[in-house]
Design an enzyme around this catalytic site. Structure first.
Site, PDB file in Angstrom:
ATOM      1  CG  HIS A 220      60.688 -33.865 -46.081  1.00 23.43           C
ATOM      2  ND1 HIS A 220      59.444 -34.277 -46.509  1.00 23.43           N
ATOM      3  CD2 HIS A 220      61.545 -34.124 -47.110  1.00 23.43           C
ATOM      4  CE1 HIS A 220      59.536 -34.761 -47.743  1.00 23.43           C
ATOM      5  NE2 HIS A 220      60.800 -34.680 -48.127  1.00 23.43           N
TER       6      HIS A 220
ATOM      7  CE  LYS B 211      59.820 -30.473 -48.187  1.00 24.15           C
ATOM      8  NZ  LYS B 211      60.627 -29.889 -49.289  1.00 24.15           N
TER       9      LYS B 211
END
Length: 264
Positions: A146, A150
């Protein structure tokens, strides 16, 4: 007014069965007071973004919540009191906070998923089915990637993949997970499922499940290119849950995937 919130507004506005009734954001956000459609890059929708805490949930049939665990826990109690169904995409919820969602589901419909992508939900079902068929002879690993902003790791999607694989293999996901490896660990023990998190750049979401046995391996992979994918799935869940009785549901219920890969 965040990236995901804007995608959700667009998904609701474009869905033939849905109408945006209200929108909220945190106190102090410069988007408060502006039109939700304009903020999300569309024509005006006639819905002004208000501060969280000023929510009139009785004006809505369903509320979509992709925020923080603390905010979601508070919203669940408010929605249950107002009789307003919930579609929850918040990740990182504690067991206590999940229990609060289940308590709310005794009074309202609650759809909870760590990922609302149709493809990811199919991946969960396929991973469970593969783990069931391949069994102990095949090692399983999960690698998720990600963007570098995040906050939680591993992703909620990866943890759901872990649960699916352990269900298929008959393992306990709490004791079988191996989060990263370092040092002289020796041979891989039986019943271990590796979970690895990558945080880099602007990666929207990439999940890889690897099953490796003697002489072959199987890889199942999903890549998300835009958050609109998740938003469209959430809108689909809204249209589905508003006609359902009180209960705690998952995206697999919305998509009819619950029986795929389960042992008879």
């Amino acid at each position: 007014a965040g990236t995901m919130g804007q995608a959700l507004v667009r998904a609701v506005a474009s869905h033939p069965q849905l109408t945006l009734a209200a929108a909220w954001d945190v106190k102090g956000n410069p988007a408060v007071g502006q039109d939700a459609g304009t903020v999300s890059g569309q024509a005006t929708l006639g819905v002004q973004i208000r501060e969280a805490g000023q929510a009139d949930l009785k004006a809505c049939q369903v509320v979509i919540d992709f925020t923080t665990p603390e905010a979601t826990a508070a919203l669940a109690a408010q929605a249950a009191e107002a009789g307003c169904a919930l579609v929850i995409g918040t990740t990182g919820l504690s067991e206590q906070q999940l229990a609060g969602l289940r308590q709310a589901a005794e009074r309202i419909g609650v759809v909870y998923a760590t990922n609302y992508s149709t493809g990811i939900n199919l991946l969960w079902a396929l991973a469970r089915q593969a783990a069931t068929v391949l069994g102990e002879a095949y090692d399983a690993e999960i690698i998720e990637s990600h963007h570098n902003q995040k906050k939680d790791a591993p992703s909620g999607t990866a943890l759901t993949l872990l649960e699916a694989i352990c269900q298929g293999k008959g393992l306990n996901d709490k004791t079988s997970a191996k989060h990263g490896r370092q040092g002289m660990l020796g041979a891989r023990p039986a019943g271990e499922v590796g979970v690895h998190a990558i945080r880099a750049g602007d990666i929207t979401g990439d999940h890889l499940v690897l099953f490796a046995g003697e002489g072959e391996r199987l890889e199942l992979r999903h890549q998300a290119h835009t958050r609109d994918t998740f938003a469209r799935g959430a809108a689909r869940a809204v249209a589905w849950v508003q006609a359902r009785p009180a209960g705690f549901y998952h995206m697999a219920d919305v998509l009819g995937l619950n029986d795929l890969g389960r042992k008879s």
